[in-house]
Scaffold this active site. Sequence first.
Site, mmCIF file in Angstrom:
data_model
loop_
_atom_site.group_PDB
_atom_site.id
_atom_site.type_symbol
_atom_site.label_atom_id
_atom_site.label_comp_id
_atom_site.label_asym_id
_atom_site.label_seq_id
_atom_site.Cartn_x
_atom_site.Cartn_y
_atom_site.Cartn_z
ATOM 1 N N SER A 134 -9.695 -0.597 7.279
ATOM 2 C CA SER A 134 -9.158 -0.286 5.954
ATOM 3 C C SER A 134 -8.548 -1.460 5.201
ATOM 4 O O SER A 134 -8.280 -1.349 4.012
ATOM 5 C CB SER A 134 -8.132 0.846 6.048
ATOM 6 O OG SER A 134 -8.781 2.077 6.235
ATOM 7 N N SER A 138 -9.286 1.989 3.209
ATOM 8 C CA SER A 138 -8.425 2.732 2.300
ATOM 9 C C SER A 138 -7.398 1.872 1.562
ATOM 10 O O SER A 138 -6.671 2.368 0.694
ATOM 11 C CB SER A 138 -7.671 3.819 3.083
ATOM 12 O OG SER A 138 -6.841 3.230 4.093
ATOM 13 N N LYS A 176 0.832 -1.199 0.000
ATOM 14 C CA LYS A 176 0.000 0.000 0.000
ATOM 15 C C LYS A 176 0.870 1.255 0.000
ATOM 16 O O LYS A 176 1.930 1.299 0.644
ATOM 17 C CB LYS A 176 -0.911 -0.037 1.231
ATOM 18 C CG LYS A 176 -1.919 1.100 1.335
ATOM 19 C CD LYS A 176 -2.791 0.903 2.580
ATOM 20 C CE LYS A 176 -3.799 2.019 2.766
ATOM 21 N NZ LYS A 176 -4.645 1.797 3.975
#
Length: 435
Positions: free
Chosen positions: A166, A142, A67
């Site tokens: 997330s 996210s 990420k």
Amino acid sequence: MLVKLKAGATTSRQLVQEALERARGCSAELNAFAAIEGRAVDRAAESDRRYAKGLVRRLEGIPIVIKDNIETADIETRYGSAAYIGNVPKTDATVVRRLRDAGAIVLGKTTTHEFAWGVTTSSDAFGPTLNPADPKRIPGGSSGGSAVAVAYGVVPAGLGTDTGGSVRIPAALCGVVGFKPTFGILPTDGVFPLAPTLDHVGLICGNAEDLVLLASALGMDIPRSDARPKRKIGVLSTPTDVPVESDIASDFERVAERLRREHDVVEETERLDEAYSIFATLVPAEGGMVHFSRNSPSLISERYGKETAARLERSRSISIGDYAKAQDARRTFSLKMASLFEQFELLVLPTCPCSAPLVGTERVDIDGWTGDVRKALMAHTAPANLVGYPAATIPMPRMRDAPPAGLQIIGQPGCDHEVIDAAAQLQNMSCMDRA
């Protein structure tokens, strides 16, 4: 993938080249990548040399994704923000270094909501990331890019972060597996903080059994076991004031019925309504402290996305007294959760109360309830972050053609191996097959 490499049926170079091709397709179709690492092929060649010499490490030659809010040496890390375009860290975050040391090959950086502060993985600067099951819908966030990359078949696994869901939210909405360990088990140095008392590094995989390998490579003690014990499981059908979408509720009930036949099930009626409001005070308070300590108000207003800048402006009105009150409410909630877990080993509930909303959706309607998309998607996941308990999501078996949804498994603190084992067991149950 690892089995094929060890058997000589393929090479790491071949795997990485194929993964890079898929990554480019995934990026073009679904906007899941912030950066693709072309030098991964050179690292794959080194892995092939290690195979030839018998110097194989735990994840030797396996491509993974990271990420974009987790720092990677020599690969641009924007934290999902236009304010950090061109930022190239000199060192890896500890979790990235551990995976590299285990032989994993970083294929690229995956998209995130700006500074991991959102559930849609949409960006004014970089555009929305799209759901591979239905590109008209969000992937969740996210850690949306990592979930999309795994669901698309680019890589078998990736890293994300989880402050209020997330990792688990996008994993659930994209139909893959996500895991958030006990708070503090995995180090967060080299991860851009959102709310430091809630932030976790998390894992996303295509299959729950792969969690064992990935977690072990990250330094977690995950003993392997072929045993499939009868467990004491709490079933929470109505977790909060956000109602569960009727078709997800029906599918969850089918899972619960199977659990009743094979395990000792406790039907739990306690609700976790207060968790989201506590979370919604802590995150802007801590986020404000993080960002205002790093950047000036003028830089934030000029270079951050409008959504993040507006949230930080609102955070100015949260007093230290408000923050103290929220932390006190958190302690009370933690006692409530500890009391619940005196009755069972694991708690099972829908990961999200609804399937993936359409791109651009700001408010969600579920059976007469209307609220913002953040509360709708985080209502069931934020409680585990408040108390720091380990939690996984696996794909819930759906009726034919229904969009992906997740089954969340929450365990007691420090019992990460039990959550991972249960996730693998439940995913392998015949009832986990799609209808």
